[in-house]
Design a protein around this motif. Structure first.
Motif, PDB file in Angstrom:
ATOM      1  N   CYS A 254       0.818  -1.223   0.000  1.00  0.00           N
ATOM      2  CA  CYS A 254       0.000   0.000   0.000  1.00  0.00           C
ATOM      3  C   CYS A 254       0.849   1.268   0.000  1.00  0.00           C
ATOM      4  O   CYS A 254       0.305   2.375  -0.106  1.00  0.00           O
ATOM      5  N   GLY A 255       2.158   1.139   0.152  1.00  0.00           N
ATOM      6  CA  GLY A 255       3.019   2.313   0.075  1.00  0.00           C
ATOM      7  C   GLY A 255       3.564   2.803   1.409  1.00  0.00           C
ATOM      8  O   GLY A 255       4.136   3.891   1.486  1.00  0.00           O
ATOM      9  N   LYS A 256       3.419   1.996   2.463  1.00  0.00           N
ATOM     10  CA  LYS A 256       3.902   2.395   3.796  1.00  0.00           C
ATOM     11  C   LYS A 256       5.395   2.706   3.780  1.00  0.00           C
ATOM     12  O   LYS A 256       5.834   3.785   4.204  1.00  0.00           O
ATOM     13  N   THR A 257       6.167   1.743   3.292  1.00  0.00           N
ATOM     14  CA  THR A 257       7.619   1.922   3.271  1.00  0.00           C
ATOM     15  C   THR A 257       8.022   3.004   2.286  1.00  0.00           C
ATOM     16  O   THR A 257       8.955   3.782   2.548  1.00  0.00           O
ATOM     17  N   THR A 258       7.323   3.100   1.167  1.00  0.00           N
ATOM     18  CA  THR A 258       7.621   4.153   0.191  1.00  0.00           C
ATOM     19  C   THR A 258       7.454   5.527   0.824  1.00  0.00           C
ATOM     20  O   THR A 258       8.303   6.418   0.662  1.00  0.00           O
ATOM     21  N   LEU A 259       6.360   5.727   1.566  1.00  0.00           N
ATOM     22  CA  LEU A 259       6.135   7.007   2.245  1.00  0.00           C
ATOM     23  C   LEU A 259       7.242   7.285   3.242  1.00  0.00           C
ATOM     24  O   LEU A 259       7.763   8.413   3.311  1.00  0.00           O
ATOM     25  N   LEU A 260       7.636   6.279   4.006  1.00  0.00           N
ATOM     26  CA  LEU A 260       8.702   6.460   4.991  1.00  0.00           C
ATOM     27  C   LEU A 260      10.018   6.827   4.308  1.00  0.00           C
ATOM     28  O   LEU A 260      10.753   7.708   4.765  1.00  0.00           O
ATOM     29  N   ARG A 261      10.320   6.163   3.200  1.00  0.00           N
ATOM     30  CA  ARG A 261      11.562   6.441   2.477  1.00  0.00           C
ATOM     31  C   ARG A 261      11.550   7.836   1.849  1.00  0.00           C
ATOM     32  O   ARG A 261      12.594   8.478   1.739  1.00  0.00           O
ATOM     33  N   ILE A 262      10.375   8.316   1.448  1.00  0.00           N
ATOM     34  CA  ILE A 262      10.276   9.679   0.922  1.00  0.00           C
ATOM     35  C   ILE A 262      10.559  10.688   2.035  1.00  0.00           C
ATOM     36  O   ILE A 262      11.278  11.669   1.846  1.00  0.00           O
ATOM     37  N   ILE A 263       9.997  10.442   3.224  1.00  0.00           N
ATOM     38  CA  ILE A 263      10.263  11.325   4.366  1.00  0.00           C
ATOM     39  C   ILE A 263      11.743  11.308   4.715  1.00  0.00           C
ATOM     40  O   ILE A 263      12.336  12.341   5.054  1.00  0.00           O
TER      41      ILE A 263
END
Length: 253
Positions: A45-54
Motif C-alpha cells: 500500500c506504500g507504507k515503506t515508500t512514504l517512509l523512504r520519501i520522508i
C-alpha cells in the motif's frame, strides 16, 4: 507548526512496459513534535515508500515533504532511519557501530565515544560495548541499530518494521523498551508496521493507508494510557476498528 508535513504526495514507479505503478496518491499528513505515529495498511500500500520519501531516500512524483517548514531534499542527520534488517557492521564492536555515523561527520574520537556511550546507556547494553554483532541476540542487535540512529540526535526517528524479524516474545519486550527510549529522548517517531496490535500498543496516532494506490483512509488517535494492557476491552476496540477499516477499504477498491 507540524514538525513533519506531508503535502499532496504522489509517487509513481516506472515500469518497463505499460503504465507506471501508482504507489501513493495525494497523501496529506501533519505530524507534531514528540508524537509517536504508526502507519499500517495492506502489503504493497506504500507504507515503506512514504517512509523512504520522508527519509529522503526516494523523491516524490508530485507534492512535498516539509521538516520544520523546510522542504526535504535528500537524506540528512535530522532524520534517523532504522530498518528491519539490523544493518550493523559485523567487523565493528557495539560501541563503534553506534559511533560510526559520528566518525563519518568528522567528530573527534573522544567526543563521539562520549556520545555513543550516552546512547549505549539508554539501550541498556553497557556491558556489551566491546561485543560484536554476531555475539548479540536479534533484539540486542536492533537496540544497537536504534542507538546508532539516535546518536546523530535526529529531529525525527523513522522505523520500517524494525521488529518484524523478531519472535513474538522478544518483539513485545522491544516494544516496551522502545517506548522507554521514546519517553527519555522525546523524539518524534514514525513507525511502519504490519501489526495492528503493535500499532495500538505503541502509537499516539495510527495512520491507515488504503490498498494501492496508497491514500490515507483514516487517522485514529489512541487515547489509552501507557503502558497499555493488550487484554483490556478498550485496546480490543481499537484493534477491531482498525481491522474493520482496513477490510472495508480493501473491499471498496
Amino acid at each position: 507548526m507540524s514538525v513533519v508535513s506531508v503535502q499532496h504526495v504522489t509517487k509513481l514507479f516506472a515500469r518497463d512496459e505499460g503504465e507506471p505503478t501508482i504507489a501513493l496518491k495525494d497523501v496529506n499528513l501533519e505530524i507534531e513534535e514528540k508524537q509517536f505515529i504508526c502507519i499500517v495498511g495492506a502489503s504493497g500500500c506504500g507504507k515503506t515508500t512514504l517512509l523512504r520519501i520522508i527519509a529522503g531516500l526516494e523523491t516524490t512524483t508530485e507534492g512535498a515533504i516539509l521538516l520544520d517548514g523546510v522542504p526535504v531534499e535528500g537524506t540528512d542527520t535530522d532524520r534517523g532511519m532504522v530498518f528491519q534488517e539490523y544493518s550493523l557492521f559485523p567487523w565493528k564492536s557495539v560501541i563503534d557501530n553506534i559511533a560510526f555515523s559520528l566518525e563519518m561527520q568528522g567528530i573527534p574520537k573522544a567526543e563521539r565515544r562520549q556520545m555513543a556511550e550516552k546512547y549505549l546507556k539508554i539501550i541498556h547494553l553497557e556491558q556489551f560495548r566491546d561485543a560484536y554483532p554476531h555475539e548479540l541476540s536479534g533484539g540486542m542487535r536492533q537496540r544497537v541499530a536504534i542507538a546508532r540512529a539516535l546518536a546523530n540526535d535526529p529531529k525525527v526517528l523513522l522505523m520500517d518494521e524494525p521488529f518484524g524479524a523478531l519472535d513474538a516474545q522478544t518483539r513485545n519486550v522491544m516494544q516496551r523498551e522502545l517506548l522507554e527510549i521514546w519517553a527519555e529522548t522525546q523524539k518524534t517517531i514514525i513507525f511502519v508496521t504490519h501489526s495492528v496490535d503493535e500499532a495500538v500498543f505503541l502509537a499516539d496516532k495510527i495512520v491507515i493507508l488504503s490498498p494501492r494506490p496508497g491514500k490515507i483512509e483514516e487517522v485514529i488517535s489512541v487515547d489509552l494510557p501507557r503502558m497499555r494492557d493488550r487484554t483490556a476491552p478498550k485496546f480490543a476496540e481499537f484493534r477491531k476498528h482498525i481491522l474493520e477499516s482496513m477490510e472495508k477499504s480493501a473491499i471498496i477498491r
